[in-house]
Write an enzyme that holds these catalytic residues in place. Structure first.
Site, mmCIF file in Angstrom:
data_model
loop_
_atom_site.group_PDB
_atom_site.id
_atom_site.type_symbol
_atom_site.label_atom_id
_atom_site.label_comp_id
_atom_site.label_asym_id
_atom_site.label_seq_id
_atom_site.Cartn_x
_atom_site.Cartn_y
_atom_site.Cartn_z
ATOM 1 N N CYS A 1 -20.045 -4.617 18.084
ATOM 2 C CA CYS A 1 -18.736 -4.059 17.725
ATOM 3 C C CYS A 1 -18.768 -2.527 17.715
ATOM 4 O O CYS A 1 -19.699 -1.929 17.186
ATOM 5 C CB CYS A 1 -18.318 -4.580 16.345
ATOM 6 S SG CYS A 1 -16.669 -4.024 15.885
ATOM 7 N N CYS B 1 -6.694 -19.670 11.296
ATOM 8 C CA CYS B 1 -6.778 -18.275 10.856
ATOM 9 C C CYS B 1 -7.634 -17.519 11.864
ATOM 10 O O CYS B 1 -8.590 -18.086 12.397
ATOM 11 C CB CYS B 1 -7.422 -18.203 9.471
ATOM 12 S SG CYS B 1 -7.633 -16.506 8.880
ATOM 13 N N CYS C 1 -21.663 -3.878 7.831
ATOM 14 C CA CYS C 1 -21.531 -4.988 8.781
ATOM 15 C C CYS C 1 -22.708 -5.155 9.740
ATOM 16 O O CYS C 1 -23.065 -4.225 10.479
ATOM 17 C CB CYS C 1 -20.242 -4.823 9.583
ATOM 18 S SG CYS C 1 -19.949 -6.274 10.631
ATOM 19 N N ARG D 1 -9.962 -16.006 -2.902
ATOM 20 C CA ARG D 1 -11.161 -16.663 -2.347
ATOM 21 C C ARG D 1 -12.455 -16.007 -2.808
ATOM 22 O O ARG D 1 -12.652 -14.799 -2.632
ATOM 23 C CB ARG D 1 -11.103 -16.673 -0.813
ATOM 24 C CG ARG D 1 -12.313 -17.414 -0.215
ATOM 25 C CD ARG D 1 -12.204 -17.634 1.293
ATOM 26 N NE ARG D 1 -10.960 -18.263 1.634
ATOM 27 C CZ ARG D 1 -10.070 -17.746 2.478
ATOM 28 N NH1 ARG D 1 -10.315 -16.620 3.080
ATOM 29 N NH2 ARG D 1 -8.942 -18.380 2.718
ATOM 30 N N CYS E 1 -3.948 -12.801 5.115
ATOM 31 C CA CYS E 1 -5.188 -12.974 4.358
ATOM 32 C C CYS E 1 -5.802 -11.581 4.271
ATOM 33 O O CYS E 1 -6.191 -11.013 5.302
ATOM 34 C CB CYS E 1 -6.114 -13.936 5.097
ATOM 35 S SG CYS E 1 -7.752 -14.064 4.351
ATOM 36 N N CYS F 1 -11.260 -20.567 10.313
ATOM 37 C CA CYS F 1 -11.093 -19.114 10.488
ATOM 38 C C CYS F 1 -12.010 -18.615 11.592
ATOM 39 O O CYS F 1 -13.233 -18.731 11.477
ATOM 40 C CB CYS F 1 -11.453 -18.371 9.214
ATOM 41 S SG CYS F 1 -10.564 -18.934 7.788
ATOM 42 N N CYS G 1 -18.415 0.106 10.379
ATOM 43 C CA CYS G 1 -18.351 -0.393 8.998
ATOM 44 C C CYS G 1 -19.782 -0.535 8.447
ATOM 45 O O CYS G 1 -20.565 -1.343 8.962
ATOM 46 C CB CYS G 1 -17.617 -1.730 8.964
ATOM 47 S SG CYS G 1 -16.116 -1.739 9.969
HETATM 48 N N1 SAM Z 1 -13.867 -7.204 13.345
HETATM 49 C C1 SAM Z 1 -12.769 -7.628 12.565
HETATM 50 C C2 SAM Z 1 -12.426 -6.644 11.485
HETATM 51 O O1 SAM Z 1 -13.320 -6.093 10.873
HETATM 52 O O2 SAM Z 1 -11.231 -6.440 11.229
HETATM 53 C C3 SAM Z 1 -12.942 -9.014 11.982
HETATM 54 C C4 SAM Z 1 -14.301 -9.499 11.497
HETATM 55 S S1 SAM Z 1 -15.003 -8.666 10.094
HETATM 56 C C5 SAM Z 1 -16.646 -9.285 10.078
HETATM 57 C C6 SAM Z 1 -14.156 -9.403 8.714
HETATM 58 C C7 SAM Z 1 -14.514 -8.943 7.334
HETATM 59 O O3 SAM Z 1 -15.776 -9.471 6.945
HETATM 60 C C8 SAM Z 1 -14.650 -7.472 7.051
HETATM 61 O O4 SAM Z 1 -13.417 -6.827 6.905
HETATM 62 C C9 SAM Z 1 -15.421 -7.464 5.744
HETATM 63 O O5 SAM Z 1 -14.530 -7.466 4.648
HETATM 64 C C10 SAM Z 1 -16.202 -8.780 5.801
HETATM 65 N N2 SAM Z 1 -17.659 -8.519 5.890
HETATM 66 C C11 SAM Z 1 -18.334 -8.126 6.989
HETATM 67 N N3 SAM Z 1 -19.633 -7.940 6.706
HETATM 68 C C12 SAM Z 1 -19.803 -8.220 5.401
HETATM 69 C C13 SAM Z 1 -20.908 -8.198 4.510
HETATM 70 N N4 SAM Z 1 -22.122 -7.817 4.917
HETATM 71 N N5 SAM Z 1 -20.725 -8.562 3.227
HETATM 72 C C14 SAM Z 1 -19.479 -8.937 2.803
HETATM 73 N N6 SAM Z 1 -18.384 -8.968 3.589
HETATM 74 C C15 SAM Z 1 -18.533 -8.605 4.872
HETATM 75 FE FE1 SF4 Z 2 -16.693 -4.627 13.702
HETATM 76 FE FE2 SF4 Z 2 -17.953 -5.613 11.597
HETATM 77 FE FE3 SF4 Z 2 -16.269 -3.583 11.271
HETATM 78 FE FE4 SF4 Z 2 -15.312 -6.036 11.930
HETATM 79 S S1 SF4 Z 2 -16.349 -5.462 10.046
HETATM 80 S S2 SF4 Z 2 -14.712 -4.066 12.802
HETATM 81 S S3 SF4 Z 2 -17.010 -6.790 13.211
HETATM 82 S S4 SF4 Z 2 -18.184 -3.539 12.452
#
Ligand code: SAM
Ligand code: SF4
Ligand code: DTB
Length: 334
Positions: free
Chosen positions: A61, A136, A68, A268, A196, A105, A65
């Site tokens: 990606c 979802c 992530c 949730r 959500c 989802c 973040c």
């Molecule tokens: N890429 C898209 C986005 O970020 O909008 C969708 C997938 S992203 C993995 C969805 C959500 O997963 C993130 O917004 C975050 O809140 C949650 N998430 C991702 N990594 C995480 C982690 N290590 N611990 C807890 N929540 C996590």
């Molecule tokens: Fe990409 Fe992870 Fe951020 Fe979603 S949460 S936009 S998968 S880096």
């Protein structure tokens, strides 16, 4: 301090920050008593909504973040993949349904979907609906046109998290703004889908930040129907891997406050349950959590095994809620 004359289980959209921080700071028993009372007035406290996750496009990606494992900015050893095909999604949906999930989802590690991906996403939505599950998706940012396409294809919910307070947000993500997140939420709502939206606790933010996130969610024109509260899963290789553990009672306070502020929403208990014992999860349910992710994987990280969750729910006298009947006149496709 709190608005009088309004039954506590009816949604309010005029919460103030001092009200939210006052809730968060209540003595623990007072906060839980209040949250549980609100919960009972709006829901059957023995029912839990069950969603299963599937990563339909993993890793690589472009966003940064810091929590992530799927960001291309960090080396977490994750193998990136291509967008799955709808027939493979059908198989996963069937298994989720057989295991007792009511919602499916699908998550993609994208900044936003590309035009060329939409036909396959539409096919996936139709496929999952045919299997009798609520749908979802979480695909990153959506413009108005993309939201309308997904809604017309029959997507019930769109997940897009604010993640944290606006003030703390810049410490966690620099490649997209808080304002852009709110814009996507608006497009989802205007396209007629259910929202959500929640966040992550335990990223090093303060109680004030957690309160501000909940305040933003609870003052949206319509409360998100589903509010995922994730506990950070600390993944090796991400910048937040070494973050201090959040005090479990602070996490429970966050759930309780979400329940009071958004009394009709599904709150949730999301990522992070692998690090929680049964007592902490039971406290979260008592505080008003009424939804979980079910199945041994979240998107890329582990979640409790199905038999463990079945044992937990049985021990607590709780059961999975059946899928909601489709409302008449819903804008989405039948
Ligand atoms: N890429 C898209 C986005 O970020 O909008 C969708 C997938 S992203 C993995 C969805 C959500 O997963 C993130 O917004 C975050 O809140 C949650 N998430 C991702 N990594 C995480 C982690 N290590 N611990 C807890 N929540 C996590
Ligand atoms: Fe990409 Fe992870 Fe951020 Fe979603 S949460 S936009 S998968 S880096
Ligand atoms: C949400 O709030 N949590 C889910 C779902 N929405 C998409 C994702 C949690 C991901 C946890 C890290 C992983 O498994 O990659």
């Amino acid at each position: 301090m709190f608005a009088e004359n309004i039954p506590p289980h009816l949604p309010r959209h005029d919460w103030t920050m001092p009200e939210v921080t006052a809730l968060m700071e209540l003595p623990f028993a007072d906060l839980l008593y209040r949250a549980h009372s609100v919960h009972r007035a709006a829901f059957d406290p023995s029912e839990v909504q069950v969603s299963t996750l599937l990563s339909i496009k993993t890793g690589g990606c472009p966003e940064d973040c810091k929590y992530c494992p799927q960001s291309a900015h960090f080396d977490t050893g994750l193998q990136a993949g291509k967008l799955m095909r709808a027939d493979a999604v059908r198989e996963a949906a069937r298994q989720a349904k057989a295991a007792g999930a009511s919602r499916f989802c699908m998550g993609a590690a994208w900044r936003s979907p590309k035009e060329r991906d939409l036909p396959m996403l539409e096919e996936m939505i139709a496929t999952v609906r045919q299997e009798g599950l609520e749908t979802c998706m979480t695909l990153g940012m959506l413009d108005a046109h993309q939201a309308e396409r997904l809604s017309a294809a029959g997507l019930d919910y769109y997940n897009h998290n604010l993640d944290t307070s606006e003030a703390f947000y810049g410490e966690i993500i620099t490649t997209r703004s808080y304002r852009e997140r709110l814009e996507t939420l608006r497009h989802v709502r205007e396209a007629g889908m259910k929202v959500c939206c929640g966040g992550i606790a335990g990223m090093g933010e303060s109680r004030e930040d957690r309160a501000a996130l909940l305040h933003t969610l609870a003052t949206l024109p319509v409360h998100p129907e589903s509010v995922p509260i994730n506990l950070l899963v600390r993944v090796e290789g991400t910048p937040l891997a070494g973050t201090d553990t959040l005090d479990p009672l602070e996490f429970v306070r966050t759930i309780a406050t979400a329940r009071i502020l958004m009394p009709r929403s599904q709150v949730r208990l999301s990522a992070g349950r692998e690090a929680m014992d049964a007592a902490m999860q039971a406290l979260c349910f008592f505080a008003g959590a009424n939804s979980i992710f079910y199945g041994e994987k979240l998107l890329t990280t582990p979640n409790p095994a199905e038999h463990e969750d079945q044992a937990l729910l049985a021990a607590l006298g709780m059961r999975a809620a059946p899928a909601k009947a489709k409302e008449k006149g819903h804008a989405n496709a039948a």
